[in-house]
Design an enzyme around this catalytic site. Structure first.
Site, PDB file in Angstrom:
ATOM      1  CG  HIS A 155     -10.197  12.647 -12.774  1.00  0.00           C
ATOM      2  ND1 HIS A 155     -10.823  11.461 -13.090  1.00  0.00           N
ATOM      3  CD2 HIS A 155     -11.185  13.551 -12.636  1.00  0.00           C
ATOM      4  CE1 HIS A 155     -12.135  11.653 -13.141  1.00  0.00           C
ATOM      5  NE2 HIS A 155     -12.376  12.919 -12.862  1.00  0.00           N
ATOM      6  CD  GLU A 213      -8.534   9.708 -16.169  1.00  0.00           C
ATOM      7  OE1 GLU A 213      -8.096   8.666 -16.675  1.00  0.00           O
ATOM      8  OE2 GLU A 213      -8.872   9.788 -14.961  1.00  0.00           O
ATOM      9  CG  HIS A 253     -11.341   2.208 -11.998  1.00  0.00           C
ATOM     10  ND1 HIS A 253     -11.413   3.552 -11.710  1.00  0.00           N
ATOM     11  CD2 HIS A 253     -11.818   1.579 -10.908  1.00  0.00           C
ATOM     12  CE1 HIS A 253     -11.942   3.724 -10.501  1.00  0.00           C
ATOM     13  NE2 HIS A 253     -12.187   2.538  -9.996  1.00  0.00           N
TER      14      HIS A 253
END
Length: 237
Positions: free
Chosen positions: A43, A70, A190
């Protein structure tokens, strides 16, 4: 079996804290794959405080499993992913100064924007996933913008797991069923860890992939990276 994609951002954070190239992010990705991970997630953020844009290019050369990038689809991010052409891009609506992702997309409000971004990525041959909260309206909106998958934002599940896991999982079960009914692939991520992962996997029909970074890297400090990855894979069997 639900695939495990290891997010290596925290390994890059450790490297950047000291400078130099220790730990080596590219080698860490190769080791994760060697130890059984079925994907690598990164990410990159605009300030490059962990994964750097150059890391993404370097990883493209060595990742042999699924490569998932991401990020918020800024012009710079879109330029990067269209150059690298990963297997999957996960669109996340995080602010530049966000410590970590903290909300899913409002797929109704941003319908036109997401439709354009997804069409652009599809032209480059890249599968897309949208980070969403477990809200049925947002799942329906995701189908309308023609994404390939949704990634359910699992913080609320992880937070409520130990107090009442049946209540915590309930909205995710509904969201997962709806996603599959609408022809969407299903990812999740998450705050997933060795305590809550199996229950999530067992209760979400058709879960394609989980992306796990922070908890997995923390566990690896005590258990070792190879052992940790094997334990996460065991939870997904």
């Amino acid at each position: 079996m639900t695939k495990l994609s290891v997010n290596i951002n925290k390994i890059a954070t450790l490297r950047n804290a000291r400078g130099g190239n220790r730990p080596n992010v590219v080698q860490a990705a190769k080791d994760c794959e060697r130890f059984g991970a079925q994907g690598i997630t990164v990410h990159p953020r605009p300030d490059e405080r962990h994964i750097r844009y150059q890391d993404v290019h370097d990883l493209k050369e060595v990742v042999t499993t699924e490569f998932n990038i991401e990020g918020n689809p800024t012009p710079e991010f879109l330029k990067l992913v269209k150059e690298v052409k990963p297997h999957q891009v996960t669109l996340v609506p995080d602010a530049p100064d966000a410590i970590t992702s903290n909300a899913g997309w409002d797929t109704i409000r941003f319908k036109e924007y997401l439709t354009d971004v997804i069409a652009d990525l599809r032209e480059s041959g890249i599968r897309t996933s949208i980070f969403v909260d477990p809200v049925e309206e947002m799942i329906e909106g995701a189908a309308l913008v023609k994404t390939d998958r949704v990634e359910l934002y699992t913080e609320s599940y992880a937070t409520g797991y130990h107090s009442n896991r049946e209540t915590a999982i309930a909205p995710y079960v509904k969201a997962a069923l709806l996603a599959k009914q609408l022809g969407l692939g299903l990812n999740a991520g998450h705050d997933l860890d060795l305590d809550n992962l199996r229950y999530l996997k067992d209760n979400l029909a058709g879960l394609d992939e989980v992306s796990i970074g922070h908890a997995l890297v923390c566990d690896a400090l005590y258990l070792g990276l190879e052992n940790t990855i094997q334990q996460y894979l065991h939870q997904l069997k």
